[in-house]
Scaffold this active site. Structure first.
Site, PDB file in Angstrom:
ATOM      1  N   LEU A  20       0.814  -1.219   0.000  1.00  0.00           N
ATOM      2  CA  LEU A  20       0.000   0.000   0.000  1.00  0.00           C
ATOM      3  C   LEU A  20       0.846   1.266   0.000  1.00  0.00           C
ATOM      4  CD1 LEU A  20      -2.694  -1.062   2.641  1.00  0.00           C
ATOM      5  CD2 LEU A  20      -2.885  -1.114   0.152  1.00  0.00           C
ATOM      6  N   SER A  24      10.673   5.725   4.858  1.00  0.00           N
ATOM      7  CA  SER A  24      12.112   5.563   5.048  1.00  0.00           C
ATOM      8  C   SER A  24      12.450   4.313   5.848  1.00  0.00           C
ATOM      9  CB  SER A  24      12.684   6.802   5.735  1.00  0.00           C
ATOM     10  OG  SER A  24      11.985   7.072   6.944  1.00  0.00           O
ATOM     11  N   TYR A  25      11.574   3.916   6.776  1.00  0.00           N
ATOM     12  CA  TYR A  25      11.907   2.733   7.573  1.00  0.00           C
ATOM     13  C   TYR A  25      10.732   1.767   7.725  1.00  0.00           C
ATOM     14  CZ  TYR A  25       9.568   5.127  11.498  1.00  0.00           C
ATOM     15  OH  TYR A  25       8.655   5.764  12.290  1.00  0.00           O
ATOM     16  N   ALA A  26       9.658   1.977   6.978  1.00  0.00           N
ATOM     17  CA  ALA A  26       8.491   1.096   7.104  1.00  0.00           C
ATOM     18  C   ALA A  26       7.798   0.928   5.764  1.00  0.00           C
ATOM     19  CB  ALA A  26       7.514   1.654   8.129  1.00  0.00           C
ATOM     20  N   THR A  27       7.168  -0.231   5.599  1.00  0.00           N
ATOM     21  CA  THR A  27       6.339  -0.519   4.423  1.00  0.00           C
ATOM     22  C   THR A  27       4.989  -1.020   4.909  1.00  0.00           C
ATOM     23  OG1 THR A  27       8.310  -1.154   3.169  1.00  0.00           O
ATOM     24  CG2 THR A  27       6.184  -1.837   2.283  1.00  0.00           C
ATOM     25  N   VAL A  28       3.934  -0.551   4.253  1.00  0.00           N
ATOM     26  CA  VAL A  28       2.581  -0.941   4.653  1.00  0.00           C
ATOM     27  C   VAL A  28       2.003  -1.881   3.595  1.00  0.00           C
ATOM     28  CG1 VAL A  28       0.272  -0.146   5.267  1.00  0.00           C
ATOM     29  CG2 VAL A  28       2.255   1.272   5.821  1.00  0.00           C
ATOM     30  N   LYS A  44       1.706  -2.376   9.014  1.00  0.00           N
ATOM     31  CA  LYS A  44       2.892  -1.529   8.867  1.00  0.00           C
ATOM     32  C   LYS A  44       4.090  -2.312   9.377  1.00  0.00           C
ATOM     33  CE  LYS A  44       4.576   3.107  10.104  1.00  0.00           C
ATOM     34  NZ  LYS A  44       4.200   4.394  10.753  1.00  0.00           N
ATOM     35  N   ASP A 137       2.397  15.778  11.568  1.00  0.00           N
ATOM     36  CA  ASP A 137       2.623  15.373  10.173  1.00  0.00           C
ATOM     37  C   ASP A 137       1.285  15.261   9.429  1.00  0.00           C
ATOM     38  OD1 ASP A 137       4.106  14.722   7.938  1.00  0.00           O
ATOM     39  OD2 ASP A 137       4.279  12.593   8.449  1.00  0.00           O
TER      40      ASP A 137
END
Length: 482
Positions: A20, A24-28, A44, A137
């Protein structure tokens, strides 16, 4: 496809499908829980090896905040797990994508749709504010939509969120530059109001299809933000006065001049008190019981006010209700209460006044003792210039009153009293003072009657909202992604 599957994280009890998004340090990933129900979730996946000390702190804060916050407009954290390689945040899946994609699809959103989404975001921020949490954010990419047919906004990604009760100075930027408040870029200064600037940028982008400081480079963006020129609201799209007012007050570079949270939540464009929610119907019922009680007691003015107040909660209750039969029943009730309010307004209308004659009849002149006070006063006013002027204004007031031009009549009665009362106060005892006092009392009584009627008549109805609710026009007409 096989190669992609080998590169994906693996979490026991879940099957990962499509990616999805990534940072920089995570993929969902989209995933579903194994078992009979096959619950769809978003996972996540945070790569442990990519985390520095600050990133770990941010992640722990994100998990702690999401565990404690439960709100219909904030993405739900269902669980979190970890293994040797990853930390997994298992969250509610929002099939409608994010607001950024939605804006790109539509190019720009109609004001009505923007208001729906902005009120939902404000509701989420109210929840955060109650616990001194600043998101830090806010941007369209972090605003997810529940589905594609009747989307509800959900605030996501608390990776930069923090507990904040006073100004904080820091040597690193937090958030996304395009949506970052000027004080962060210029002064490295953080305060809860930074979220309100971001709301303004999001609102601007929704309405006009681009952010106010859209730039090709960070240097160019910083120059625009540091500029002292006020932000120009494009004339290419018509927006309401309340929408424009809120946008201008949000996009104030100086945080001292920027709208505060209390005023933001209460602003007419947001009006959180009347946002559709589970409480809307209970609030409406509570008020309508008082309205019926006042109606029964023949306190019609209070009854009208309460009927109208209840409708302002019934309308969001209709929007919130999902069952069509209950929706229709609520619409019928609202129509019934609106009809009763209009009936009471008619009952409260001032009794018609006869059109005043410029002069008394011959029979009245021949019998001075029967002259109405107004004509007697006119005779007694001979030689008193100011009193004659005041009586001329009074005569015009009564003419407008008889024609049911109540706005004009009230103004003229008030002008009459402003002139007559000082004259009365300096008038010596005698017949003229007595008659003048009677007329002043009469004008005051009539002015008060008209004033009360006009107050009832002016009780605000959000007519567009009422028409929409009563005709059954669905909110998804404005919001649907498809």
């Amino acid at each position: 496809m096989a190669s992609m599957n080998r590169n994906q994280p693996k979490l026991q009890g879940f099957v990962f499908t499509e990616k999805l998004g990534c940072g920089s340090y995570a993929t969902v990933y989209k995933a579903y829980r194994k078992g009979q129900q096959r619950e769809v979730v978003a996972v996540k996946c945070v790569l442990k090896s990519s985390l520095g000390k600050k990133s770990v702190e941010n992640l722990l804060t994100e998990i702690e905040i999401m565990k404690r916050i439960h709100h219909e407009h904030i993405v739900e954290l269902k669980d979190f797990q970890w293994d040797d390689t990853y930390i997994y945040l298992i969250m509610e899946y929002c099939s409608g994508g994010d607001l950024s994609s939605f804006i790109r699809t539509k190019q720009a959103l109609p004001e009505r749709t923007v208001r729906v989404f902005l009120r939902q975001l404000a509701s989420a921020l109210l929840c955060l504010q109650s616990q001194n949490i600043t998101h830090m954010d806010l941007k369209p990419q972090n605003l997810l939509l529940s589905n594609t047919y009747d989307p509800v906004l959900r605030l996501a990604d608390f990776g930069f969120a923090s507990y904040m009760t006073e100004d904080v100075f820091a040597d690193t930027l937090r958030g996304s530059p395009l949506y970052m408040a000027p004080e962060i870029i210029c002064e490295r200064k953080y305060h809860a109001k930074v979220d309100l600037w971001s709301v303004g940028v999001i609102m601007f982008e929704c309405l006009f299809g681009r952010a106010p400081f859209a730039s090709r480079t960070f240097t160019e963006l910083a120059e625009k933000i540091r500029s002292s020129r006020p932000i120009q609201i494009p004339d290419s799209v018509h927006i309401s006065d309340s929408c424009r007012d809120l946008l201008v007050r949000l996009l104030q570079r100086d945080p001292e001049e920027r709208i505060n949270f209390s005023d933001f939540f209460a602003h007419p464009f947001i009006d959180l008190e009347h946002i559709p929610s589970a409480d809307s119907l209970n609030k409406a019922k509570s008020i309508i019981l008082k309205a019926i009680e006042k109606d029964t007691a023949r306190d019609f003015k209070s009854a009208v006010q309460l009927y109208c107040e209840s409708v302002q909660f019934f309308i969001p209750a209709i929007h919130y209700e999902k069952d069509q039969r209950r929706k229709d029943a609520l619409r019928a009730k609202v129509q019934e209460y609106l009809t009763r309010a209009e009936e009471l307004k008619v009952l409260l209308k001032p009794e018609s006044q006869p059109t005043p004659s410029a002069t008394p009849s011959t029979s009245q002149v021949n019998q001075p003792q029967t002259l109405p006070d107004v004509f007697l006063l006119e005779q007694l006013a001979a030689g008193h210039h100011n009193l004659q002027l005041a009586l001329n204004v009074a005569h015009e007031a009564e003419l407008q009153d008889a024609k049911e031009n109540y706005e004009s009549a009230l103004k003229l009665y008030q002008d009459t009293l402003e002139q007559l009362i000082p004259i009365l106060q300096s008038e010596p005892r005698g017949r003229r003072r007595e008659v003048m006092n009677n007329e002043v009392q009469r004008y005051m009584g009539r002015a008060e009657t008209i004033k009360q009627f006009l107050e009832i008549k002016r009780i605000p109805f959000k007519q567009e909202s009422i028409n929409e609710a009563l005709t059954g026009e669905a909110r998804k007409t404005a919001c649907s992604i498809q």
